[in-house]
Design a protein around this motif. Structure first.
Motif, PDB file in Angstrom:
ATOM      1  N   THR A 100       0.832  -1.205   0.000  1.00  0.00           N
ATOM      2  CA  THR A 100       0.000   0.000   0.000  1.00  0.00           C
ATOM      3  C   THR A 100       0.862   1.249   0.000  1.00  0.00           C
ATOM      4  OG1 THR A 100      -1.701  -1.176   1.253  1.00  0.00           O
ATOM      5  CG2 THR A 100      -1.838   1.224   1.220  1.00  0.00           C
ATOM      6  N   LEU A 101       0.452   2.266  -0.766  1.00  0.00           N
ATOM      7  CA  LEU A 101       1.153   3.548  -0.775  1.00  0.00           C
ATOM      8  C   LEU A 101       0.651   4.425   0.372  1.00  0.00           C
ATOM      9  CD1 LEU A 101       1.277   4.549  -4.558  1.00  0.00           C
ATOM     10  CD2 LEU A 101       3.127   3.635  -3.153  1.00  0.00           C
ATOM     11  N   PRO A 102       1.536   5.112   1.077  1.00  0.00           N
ATOM     12  CA  PRO A 102       1.098   6.076   2.099  1.00  0.00           C
ATOM     13  C   PRO A 102       0.265   7.189   1.477  1.00  0.00           C
ATOM     14  CG  PRO A 102       3.455   5.620   2.286  1.00  0.00           C
ATOM     15  CD  PRO A 102       2.998   5.012   1.005  1.00  0.00           C
ATOM     16  N   ALA A 103      -0.535   7.858   2.302  1.00  0.00           N
ATOM     17  CA  ALA A 103      -1.441   8.898   1.812  1.00  0.00           C
ATOM     18  C   ALA A 103      -0.691  10.031   1.114  1.00  0.00           C
ATOM     19  CB  ALA A 103      -2.263   9.448   2.967  1.00  0.00           C
ATOM     20  N   MET A 155     -14.805   4.054  -1.672  1.00  0.00           N
ATOM     21  CA  MET A 155     -14.450   4.603  -2.988  1.00  0.00           C
ATOM     22  C   MET A 155     -13.495   5.795  -2.896  1.00  0.00           C
ATOM     23  SD  MET A 155     -17.687   4.210  -5.554  1.00  0.00           S
ATOM     24  CE  MET A 155     -18.756   5.382  -4.733  1.00  0.00           C
ATOM     25  N   THR A 156     -12.800   5.949  -1.783  1.00  0.00           N
ATOM     26  CA  THR A 156     -11.760   6.971  -1.705  1.00  0.00           C
ATOM     27  C   THR A 156     -10.525   6.481  -2.455  1.00  0.00           C
ATOM     28  OG1 THR A 156     -11.116   6.017   0.416  1.00  0.00           O
ATOM     29  CG2 THR A 156     -12.552   7.959   0.463  1.00  0.00           C
ATOM     30  N   HIS A 157      -9.611   7.403  -2.780  1.00  0.00           N
ATOM     31  CA  HIS A 157      -8.415   7.040  -3.534  1.00  0.00           C
ATOM     32  C   HIS A 157      -7.417   6.358  -2.602  1.00  0.00           C
ATOM     33  CE1 HIS A 157      -4.627   8.058  -5.915  1.00  0.00           C
ATOM     34  NE2 HIS A 157      -5.346   7.275  -6.685  1.00  0.00           N
ATOM     35  N   HIS A 158      -7.160   5.096  -2.858  1.00  0.00           N
ATOM     36  CA  HIS A 158      -6.314   4.292  -1.968  1.00  0.00           C
ATOM     37  C   HIS A 158      -5.581   3.240  -2.808  1.00  0.00           C
ATOM     38  CE1 HIS A 158      -4.996   2.203   1.621  1.00  0.00           C
ATOM     39  NE2 HIS A 158      -5.643   1.106   1.268  1.00  0.00           N
ATOM     40  N   PRO A 159      -4.548   3.639  -3.547  1.00  0.00           N
ATOM     41  CA  PRO A 159      -3.864   2.686  -4.436  1.00  0.00           C
ATOM     42  C   PRO A 159      -3.066   1.635  -3.668  1.00  0.00           C
ATOM     43  CG  PRO A 159      -2.785   4.837  -4.488  1.00  0.00           C
ATOM     44  CD  PRO A 159      -4.014   5.007  -3.679  1.00  0.00           C
ATOM     45  N   HIS A 160      -3.251   0.381  -4.037  1.00  0.00           N
ATOM     46  CA  HIS A 160      -2.514  -0.720  -3.414  1.00  0.00           C
ATOM     47  C   HIS A 160      -2.491  -1.914  -4.366  1.00  0.00           C
ATOM     48  CE1 HIS A 160      -6.773  -1.089  -2.299  1.00  0.00           C
ATOM     49  NE2 HIS A 160      -6.588  -2.394  -2.213  1.00  0.00           N
ATOM     50  N   ALA A 193      10.667  -1.979   4.397  1.00  0.00           N
ATOM     51  CA  ALA A 193      11.814  -1.072   4.358  1.00  0.00           C
ATOM     52  C   ALA A 193      12.430  -1.019   2.962  1.00  0.00           C
ATOM     53  CB  ALA A 193      12.858  -1.521   5.382  1.00  0.00           C
ATOM     54  N   PHE A 194      12.540  -2.159   2.311  1.00  0.00           N
ATOM     55  CA  PHE A 194      13.120  -2.190   0.967  1.00  0.00           C
ATOM     56  C   PHE A 194      12.191  -1.508  -0.033  1.00  0.00           C
ATOM     57  CE2 PHE A 194      14.301  -4.102  -3.088  1.00  0.00           C
ATOM     58  CZ  PHE A 194      15.690  -4.052  -3.039  1.00  0.00           C
ATOM     59  N   PHE A 195      10.890  -1.760   0.103  1.00  0.00           N
ATOM     60  CA  PHE A 195       9.894  -1.139  -0.770  1.00  0.00           C
ATOM     61  C   PHE A 195       9.921   0.377  -0.634  1.00  0.00           C
ATOM     62  CE2 PHE A 195       5.193  -0.014  -1.063  1.00  0.00           C
ATOM     63  CZ  PHE A 195       5.185   0.069  -2.441  1.00  0.00           C
ATOM     64  N   TRP A 239       6.400   1.638   6.250  1.00  0.00           N
ATOM     65  CA  TRP A 239       5.503   1.306   5.151  1.00  0.00           C
ATOM     66  C   TRP A 239       5.007  -0.110   5.381  1.00  0.00           C
ATOM     67  CZ3 TRP A 239       6.506   3.553  -0.326  1.00  0.00           C
ATOM     68  CH2 TRP A 239       6.768   4.927  -0.229  1.00  0.00           C
ATOM     69  N   VAL A 240       3.724  -0.246   5.575  1.00  0.00           N
ATOM     70  CA  VAL A 240       3.165  -1.535   5.966  1.00  0.00           C
ATOM     71  C   VAL A 240       2.974  -2.428   4.735  1.00  0.00           C
ATOM     72  CG1 VAL A 240       1.226  -2.712   7.059  1.00  0.00           C
ATOM     73  CG2 VAL A 240       2.026  -0.503   7.940  1.00  0.00           C
ATOM     74  N   VAL A 241       3.578  -3.585   4.785  1.00  0.00           N
ATOM     75  CA  VAL A 241       3.310  -4.647   3.814  1.00  0.00           C
ATOM     76  C   VAL A 241       2.587  -5.739   4.578  1.00  0.00           C
ATOM     77  CG1 VAL A 241       4.300  -6.359   2.255  1.00  0.00           C
ATOM     78  CG2 VAL A 241       5.341  -4.080   2.440  1.00  0.00           C
ATOM     79  N   TYR A 242       1.401  -6.074   4.099  1.00  0.00           N
ATOM     80  CA  TYR A 242       0.550  -7.011   4.833  1.00  0.00           C
ATOM     81  C   TYR A 242       0.581  -8.378   4.155  1.00  0.00           C
ATOM     82  CZ  TYR A 242      -3.607  -8.978   7.058  1.00  0.00           C
ATOM     83  OH  TYR A 242      -4.478  -9.784   7.754  1.00  0.00           O
ATOM     84  N   ALA A 243       0.866  -9.416   4.929  1.00  0.00           N
ATOM     85  CA  ALA A 243       0.866 -10.783   4.407  1.00  0.00           C
ATOM     86  C   ALA A 243      -0.171 -11.597   5.160  1.00  0.00           C
ATOM     87  CB  ALA A 243       2.245 -11.412   4.547  1.00  0.00           C
TER      88      ALA A 243
END
Length: 397
Positions: A100-103, A155-160, A193-195, A239-243
């Protein structure tokens, strides 16, 4: 007769006023999306008349718009895509990973969709492939199916990016299959962190090359120092990467993909009511605990349409992509090698000619076979149903 509420109903009722109020501010692509949804499965797109070969019942079927943003046209597209992907599944556990991209970055992505959505795909996939290939982690080449979503539930803008990743991969020397741990694929903190580093480095490179556009409140970010100040909090936050836990077998993977690959900003099934001025729909509030997550939201028709159009993808942009073992023309060879290393037989190939499924739903009266007896072009309604048989040589009344 159809009684359920559809996004198309909102667009037909409120769309003309919305276009008039925002004339000059809507792109040609957005106007085409609105038109496609409004006219989907109506006489405006033409169609055909079907009749039952057993009982003679007949019905009119209108053509679909086939626009990838139309809620009604994704079911058939998803089924076709899934049939092609089913042979790619391996008999291993599969993980669901979300980038997910931060706001602060999403704001920049909104006015630079093609560039930053593409950058999101590239950096997320490179992050996964690089960390997976590291001998300190998995030490293998993995496969990835990635799907872009640009919306939150409201429906807000939330690219992931949603990724489906097999639980293991081919060793770097190509001689064995390396399996991940049953409930663990890769460390999410390392991925995050790498992302973050990879994305921010390439974002600044795009800015330095003059490829980013800034408007309105973000216009000042055209200056590099202002952009660095804007990104300063982002550099410090995690930056959260969720698995998610692995799926319970290949069938569960296919069921998940059927829900996610061809999804649009909002499905018709989530709509509750529309009274010409406001639209009420269901959404999930992920800040709440599971029992209270389902919520109801009411928006003005203009705001509903505005939010929907936020998620029109750039023309020609691929929202489903494959990487690693599943990428390119060598995909079949890599999957065959993976099956050899896993000591499993390749999927059976039926050499007998397969009869294509009947594209026409069965007769609602008797369940019989429906055949096309008439076609009609755009904006030309079909002729009326045949009346009682007329005497030979005389036209029917």
């Amino acid at each position: 007769m159809r009684t359920s509420l559809e996004v198309a109903d909102v667009f037909r009722a409120a769309g003309p006023a919305y276009r008039a109020a925002h004339a000059g501010h809507l792109s040609l692509h957005q106007l085409k999306v609105m038109s496609a949804i409004e006219h989907c499965r109506t006489a405006a797109l033409g169609g055909h008349v079907e009749a039952c070969t057993d009982c003679g019942h007949w019905r009119i079927a209108y053509n679909s718009c086939r626009n990838r943003h139309c809620p009604k046209c994704q079911g058939a597209a998803a089924r076709t895509w899934l049939a092609a992907r089913e042979a790619d599944l391996l008999p291993v556990g599969y993980f669901h990973v979300v980038f997910t991209l931060p706001a602060e970055i999403a704001q920049i992505a909104f006015t630079n969709k093609a560039l930053l959505y593409d950058l999101l795909f590239k950096t997320a996939s490179e992050t996964m492939l690089t960390i997976a290939a590291d001998p300190r982690h998995l030490g293998a080449r993995i496969g990835i199916t990635a799907v872009l979503h640009t919306w939150g539930s409201a429906m807000t803008h939330h690219p992931h990016i949603h990724m489906i990743v097999p639980g293991g991969g081919i060793a770097l020397d190509g001689e064995r299959w390396i399996s991940s741990r049953p409930a663990f694929l890769l460390p999410v903190r390392v991925l995050g962190a790498f992302f973050r580093r990879l994305f921010l480095t390439r974002l600044l490179a795009l800015h330095d090359a003059g490829k980013l556009a800034f408007f309105g409140k973000l216009a000042e970010l055209a200056d590099r120092r202002a952009l660095l100040r804007h990104l300063s909090p982002v550099r410090k936050k995690r930056w959260v990467v969720y698995a998610k836990p692995p799926f319970a077998g290949p069938e569960a993977v296919l069921a998940y993909l059927s829900r996610y690959t061809h999804r649009v900003a909002i499905s018709n099934s989530r709509l509750i009511s529309f009274d010409e001025d406001v639209v009420t729909f269901r959404y999930k509030d992920y800040r709440r605990s599971a029992p209270d997550r389902q919520q109801i939201m009411t928006l003005g028709a203009d705001e509903f349409i505005r939010r929907f159009l936020l998620h029109c993808l750039p023309r020609g942009f691929h929202r489903i992509r494959h990487y690693g073992l599943l990428a390119g023309s060598t995909r079949k060879a890599r999957l065959e090698r993976a099956r050899q290393l896993l000591a499993v037989a390749p999927p059976a190939v039926d050499e007998a000619p397969v009869e294509p499924p009947d594209p026409h739903p069965p007769c609602p009266c008797c369940g019989g076979h429906m055949v096309i007896i008439e076609t009609f072009q755009r904006c030309h309604p079909p002729r009326g149903p045949p009346s009682a048989a007329a005497p030979s040589g005389q036209p029917a009344p």
